[in-house]
Design an enzyme around this catalytic site. Sequence first.
Site, PDB file in Angstrom:
ATOM      1  NE  ARG A  55      -3.689  -2.203   2.574  1.00 16.40           N
ATOM      2  CZ  ARG A  55      -4.519  -2.391   3.573  1.00 16.40           C
ATOM      3  NH1 ARG A  55      -4.689  -1.441   4.474  1.00 16.40           N
ATOM      4  NH2 ARG A  55      -5.188  -3.526   3.693  1.00 16.40           N
ATOM      5  CB  VAL A  82      -4.594  -6.883  -2.387  1.00 13.75           C
ATOM      6  CG1 VAL A  82      -3.136  -6.991  -2.806  1.00 13.75           C
ATOM      7  CG2 VAL A  82      -4.743  -6.864  -0.873  1.00 13.75           C
ATOM      8  CE1 TYR A 135      -4.019 -13.977   9.482  1.00 15.78           C
ATOM      9  CE2 TYR A 135      -3.809 -15.839  10.985  1.00 15.78           C
ATOM     10  CZ  TYR A 135      -3.287 -15.037   9.989  1.00 15.78           C
ATOM     11  OH  TYR A 135      -2.033 -15.304   9.486  1.00 15.78           O
ATOM     12  CE  LYS A 162      -3.547 -15.471   6.270  1.00 14.96           C
ATOM     13  NZ  LYS A 162      -2.782 -15.032   5.077  1.00 14.96           N
TER      14      LYS A 162
END
Length: 250
Positions: A37, A57, A148, A152
Amino acid sequence: MELAGKHALVTGGGTGIGLAIAKALAAQGVQVTITGRRQEVLDEVAGDGLFGLAMDVRDEADVDAKIAAAVDARGPVQICIANAGVAEGRAFHKMSLEFWRNMMATNLDGAFLTIRACLPGMREAGWGRVITISSVAGIKGLKGAACYTASKHGLIGLTRALSEDYLGTDMTFNAICPGYVATPIVDRNVTSISERAGVSADEALKIMVEANRHKRLIDADEIAAAAMWLTGPGSQSVNGQVIEIAGGQM
Protein backbone atom coordinates in the site's frame (compact mmCIF):
# COMPACT_ATOMS: atom_id res chain seq x y z
CA MET A 1 11.80 -24.56 -15.64
CA GLU A 2 14.47 -21.88 -16.12
CA LEU A 3 13.45 -19.02 -13.82
CA ALA A 4 15.85 -16.34 -15.07
CA GLY A 5 14.03 -13.75 -17.13
CA LYS A 6 10.58 -14.65 -15.87
CA HIS A 7 8.34 -12.05 -14.25
CA ALA A 8 7.04 -12.64 -10.71
CA LEU A 9 4.59 -10.60 -8.70
CA VAL A 10 4.68 -10.66 -4.90
CA THR A 11 1.94 -8.89 -2.97
CA GLY A 12 2.97 -7.54 0.40
CA GLY A 13 6.49 -7.68 -0.98
CA GLY A 14 7.97 -4.75 0.89
CA THR A 15 8.53 -6.47 4.23
CA GLY A 16 8.64 -9.83 5.99
CA ILE A 17 7.82 -13.04 4.17
CA GLY A 18 6.97 -11.29 0.92
CA LEU A 19 10.29 -9.47 0.79
CA ALA A 20 12.24 -12.64 1.62
CA ILE A 21 10.54 -14.50 -1.25
CA ALA A 22 11.02 -11.56 -3.63
CA LYS A 23 14.74 -11.38 -2.88
CA ALA A 24 15.15 -15.13 -3.34
CA LEU A 25 13.43 -14.97 -6.73
CA ALA A 26 15.47 -11.96 -7.83
CA ALA A 27 18.67 -13.83 -6.90
CA GLN A 28 17.68 -16.39 -9.55
CA GLY A 29 17.38 -13.74 -12.24
CA VAL A 30 13.63 -13.24 -11.95
CA GLN A 31 12.23 -9.74 -12.46
CA VAL A 32 10.04 -9.22 -9.41
CA THR A 33 7.23 -6.71 -9.02
CA ILE A 34 6.64 -6.15 -5.32
CA THR A 35 3.41 -4.51 -4.23
CA GLY A 36 2.13 -2.93 -1.06
CA ARG A 37 0.00 0.00 0.00
CA ARG A 38 2.89 2.41 0.68
CA GLN A 39 5.20 3.32 -2.17
CA GLU A 40 7.82 4.69 0.22
CA VAL A 41 8.22 1.29 1.89
CA LEU A 42 8.64 -0.39 -1.50
CA ASP A 43 11.13 2.25 -2.64
CA GLU A 44 13.36 1.48 0.35
CA VAL A 45 13.91 -2.12 -0.83
CA ALA A 46 13.58 -1.74 -4.63
CA GLY A 47 16.55 -2.42 -6.89
CA ASP A 48 18.55 -5.55 -7.72
CA GLY A 49 15.63 -7.00 -9.66
CA LEU A 50 12.87 -5.71 -7.38
CA PHE A 51 10.40 -3.15 -8.76
CA GLY A 52 8.03 -1.46 -6.31
CA LEU A 53 4.44 -0.74 -7.26
CA ALA A 54 1.90 0.65 -4.79
CA MET A 55 -1.30 -1.40 -4.98
CA ASP A 56 -4.27 -2.00 -2.69
CA VAL A 57 -5.27 -5.66 -3.04
CA ARG A 58 -8.76 -4.81 -1.74
CA ASP A 59 -9.47 -2.56 -4.74
CA GLU A 60 -10.44 -4.45 -7.92
CA ALA A 61 -9.79 -1.53 -10.28
CA ASP A 62 -6.42 -0.80 -8.68
CA VAL A 63 -5.31 -4.44 -8.84
CA ASP A 64 -6.28 -4.79 -12.49
CA ALA A 65 -4.66 -1.50 -13.50
CA LYS A 66 -1.43 -1.97 -11.57
CA ILE A 67 -0.86 -5.56 -12.68
CA ALA A 68 -1.55 -4.52 -16.28
CA ALA A 69 1.11 -1.81 -15.87
CA ALA A 70 3.57 -4.35 -14.46
CA VAL A 71 2.89 -6.67 -17.40
CA ASP A 72 3.49 -3.82 -19.85
CA ALA A 73 6.80 -3.08 -18.17
CA ARG A 74 8.16 -6.59 -17.55
CA GLY A 75 6.03 -9.06 -19.48
CA PRO A 76 3.38 -11.57 -18.40
CA VAL A 77 3.39 -12.63 -14.76
CA GLN A 78 4.26 -16.32 -14.57
CA ILE A 79 4.98 -16.54 -10.83
CA CYS A 80 2.31 -15.14 -8.52
CA ILE A 81 2.90 -15.02 -4.79
CA ALA A 82 -0.34 -13.99 -3.04
CA ASN A 83 1.16 -12.96 0.26
CA ALA A 84 -0.53 -9.70 1.29
CA GLY A 85 -2.56 -10.05 4.44
CA VAL A 86 -3.46 -8.71 7.84
CA ALA A 87 -3.24 -10.71 11.05
CA GLU A 88 -5.18 -9.50 14.03
CA GLY A 89 -7.13 -11.30 16.71
CA ARG A 90 -10.39 -10.13 18.20
CA ALA A 91 -12.98 -11.77 20.42
CA PHE A 92 -15.88 -12.94 18.26
CA HIS A 93 -18.55 -11.26 20.39
CA LYS A 94 -16.70 -7.94 20.05
CA MET A 95 -16.15 -8.22 16.31
CA SER A 96 -17.74 -5.63 14.04
CA LEU A 97 -18.81 -6.32 10.47
CA GLU A 98 -16.32 -3.65 9.36
CA PHE A 99 -13.46 -5.58 11.00
CA TRP A 100 -14.66 -8.85 9.41
CA ARG A 101 -15.02 -7.38 5.93
CA ASN A 102 -11.66 -5.60 5.94
CA MET A 103 -9.80 -8.79 6.84
CA MET A 104 -11.70 -10.85 4.27
CA ALA A 105 -11.13 -8.14 1.64
CA THR A 106 -7.39 -8.20 2.28
CA ASN A 107 -6.66 -11.86 2.99
CA LEU A 108 -9.12 -13.59 0.66
CA ASP A 109 -10.55 -11.12 -1.86
CA GLY A 110 -7.07 -9.70 -2.37
CA ALA A 111 -5.68 -13.12 -3.31
CA PHE A 112 -8.62 -13.76 -5.65
CA LEU A 113 -8.16 -10.43 -7.45
CA THR A 114 -4.38 -10.80 -7.70
CA ILE A 115 -4.43 -14.35 -9.03
CA ARG A 116 -7.22 -13.57 -11.48
CA ALA A 117 -5.25 -10.66 -12.93
CA CYS A 118 -2.09 -12.77 -13.27
CA LEU A 119 -3.68 -15.86 -14.82
CA PRO A 120 -3.96 -14.64 -18.44
CA GLY A 121 -0.17 -14.48 -18.82
CA MET A 122 0.24 -17.97 -17.38
CA ARG A 123 -2.47 -19.40 -19.60
CA GLU A 124 -0.88 -17.81 -22.66
CA ALA A 125 2.60 -19.01 -21.78
CA GLY A 126 1.40 -22.45 -20.77
CA TRP A 127 3.41 -22.29 -17.55
CA GLY A 128 2.78 -20.73 -14.17
CA ARG A 129 3.33 -21.03 -10.46
CA VAL A 130 0.87 -19.64 -7.90
CA ILE A 131 1.71 -19.76 -4.21
CA THR A 132 -0.66 -18.46 -1.58
CA ILE A 133 0.69 -17.63 1.85
CA SER A 134 -1.91 -18.94 4.26
CA SER A 135 -1.15 -19.81 7.90
CA VAL A 136 -1.41 -22.58 10.43
CA ALA A 137 -4.72 -20.82 11.10
CA GLY A 138 -5.76 -22.15 7.70
CA ILE A 139 -5.59 -25.73 8.95
CA LYS A 140 -6.79 -25.37 12.54
CA GLY A 141 -8.88 -22.97 14.54
CA LEU A 142 -6.86 -20.20 16.17
CA LYS A 143 -8.23 -19.15 19.55
CA GLY A 144 -9.33 -15.52 19.64
CA ALA A 145 -8.95 -15.10 15.88
CA ALA A 146 -12.11 -16.44 14.25
CA CYS A 147 -12.01 -13.93 11.40
CA TYR A 148 -8.36 -14.52 10.59
CA THR A 149 -8.88 -18.28 10.79
CA ALA A 150 -11.84 -18.14 8.41
CA SER A 151 -9.95 -16.02 5.90
CA LYS A 152 -6.97 -18.37 5.86
CA HIS A 153 -9.17 -21.47 5.56
CA GLY A 154 -10.82 -19.79 2.59
CA LEU A 155 -7.45 -19.11 1.00
CA ILE A 156 -6.58 -22.80 1.14
CA GLY A 157 -9.93 -23.69 -0.40
CA LEU A 158 -9.30 -21.25 -3.24
CA THR A 159 -5.84 -22.71 -3.84
CA ARG A 160 -7.08 -26.29 -3.92
CA ALA A 161 -9.96 -25.47 -6.26
CA LEU A 162 -7.66 -23.70 -8.72
CA SER A 163 -5.30 -26.67 -8.73
CA GLU A 164 -8.24 -28.82 -9.86
CA ASP A 165 -9.33 -26.29 -12.49
CA TYR A 166 -5.91 -26.38 -14.15
CA LEU A 167 -5.00 -30.00 -13.51
CA GLY A 168 -2.89 -31.46 -16.30
CA THR A 169 -1.37 -28.14 -17.33
CA ASP A 170 2.04 -26.73 -16.44
CA MET A 171 0.42 -24.45 -13.89
CA THR A 172 0.51 -25.35 -10.22
CA PHE A 173 -1.23 -23.86 -7.19
CA ASN A 174 0.03 -24.49 -3.67
CA ALA A 175 -0.36 -22.96 -0.22
CA ILE A 176 2.31 -22.40 2.42
CA CYS A 177 1.11 -22.32 6.01
CA PRO A 178 3.67 -20.77 8.33
CA GLY A 179 3.50 -20.65 12.09
CA TYR A 180 4.76 -17.51 13.81
CA VAL A 181 7.50 -15.91 11.71
CA ALA A 182 9.94 -13.23 12.86
CA THR A 183 8.39 -10.35 10.88
CA PRO A 184 6.87 -6.94 11.66
CA ILE A 185 3.49 -8.70 12.01
CA VAL A 186 4.78 -10.55 15.07
CA ASP A 187 6.11 -7.27 16.46
CA ARG A 188 2.63 -5.71 16.09
CA ASN A 189 0.99 -8.77 17.61
CA VAL A 190 3.22 -8.50 20.68
CA THR A 191 1.63 -5.13 21.38
CA SER A 192 -1.87 -6.36 20.56
CA ILE A 193 -1.66 -9.49 22.72
CA SER A 194 -0.04 -7.56 25.55
CA GLU A 195 -2.89 -5.04 25.58
CA ARG A 196 -5.71 -7.57 25.18
CA ALA A 197 -4.37 -10.17 27.62
CA GLY A 198 -2.89 -7.76 30.14
CA VAL A 199 0.54 -9.37 29.99
CA SER A 200 4.05 -8.02 29.43
CA ALA A 201 5.62 -7.78 25.97
CA ASP A 202 7.97 -10.66 26.84
CA GLU A 203 5.03 -12.83 27.93
CA ALA A 204 3.13 -11.93 24.75
CA LEU A 205 6.10 -12.94 22.61
CA LYS A 206 6.45 -16.18 24.56
CA ILE A 207 2.83 -17.07 23.71
CA MET A 208 3.66 -16.93 20.00
CA VAL A 209 7.00 -18.70 20.33
CA GLU A 210 5.38 -21.51 22.33
CA ALA A 211 2.71 -21.92 19.63
CA ASN A 212 5.40 -23.09 17.18
CA ARG A 213 6.07 -26.76 17.74
CA HIS A 214 9.86 -26.34 17.93
CA LYS A 215 9.50 -23.40 20.34
CA ARG A 216 11.21 -20.70 18.31
CA LEU A 217 10.17 -18.08 15.80
CA ILE A 218 10.56 -19.10 12.16
CA ASP A 219 12.90 -17.12 9.91
CA ALA A 220 11.33 -15.55 6.81
CA ASP A 221 14.08 -17.12 4.69
CA GLU A 222 12.73 -20.57 5.64
CA ILE A 223 9.44 -19.65 4.00
CA ALA A 224 11.29 -18.25 0.99
CA ALA A 225 13.19 -21.52 0.59
CA ALA A 226 9.91 -23.44 0.40
CA ALA A 227 8.56 -20.99 -2.16
CA MET A 228 11.68 -21.38 -4.28
CA TRP A 229 11.28 -25.16 -4.23
CA LEU A 230 7.68 -24.82 -5.38
CA THR A 231 8.73 -22.64 -8.33
CA GLY A 232 11.88 -24.54 -9.27
CA PRO A 233 12.81 -27.79 -11.05
CA GLY A 234 11.38 -31.00 -9.68
CA SER A 235 8.24 -29.44 -8.20
CA GLN A 236 6.00 -29.74 -11.25
CA SER A 237 4.01 -32.61 -9.73
CA VAL A 238 3.43 -30.75 -6.45
CA ASN A 239 -0.01 -29.25 -6.92
CA GLY A 240 -2.92 -28.39 -4.66
CA GLN A 241 -0.77 -29.00 -1.60
CA VAL A 242 -0.76 -27.32 1.80
CA ILE A 243 2.74 -27.12 3.24
CA GLU A 244 2.99 -26.51 6.97
CA ILE A 245 6.09 -24.72 8.25
CA ALA A 246 5.60 -24.64 11.99
CA GLY A 247 8.37 -26.74 13.51
CA GLY A 248 6.27 -29.90 13.66
CA GLN A 249 2.85 -31.36 13.01
CA MET A 250 -0.07 -29.09 13.77
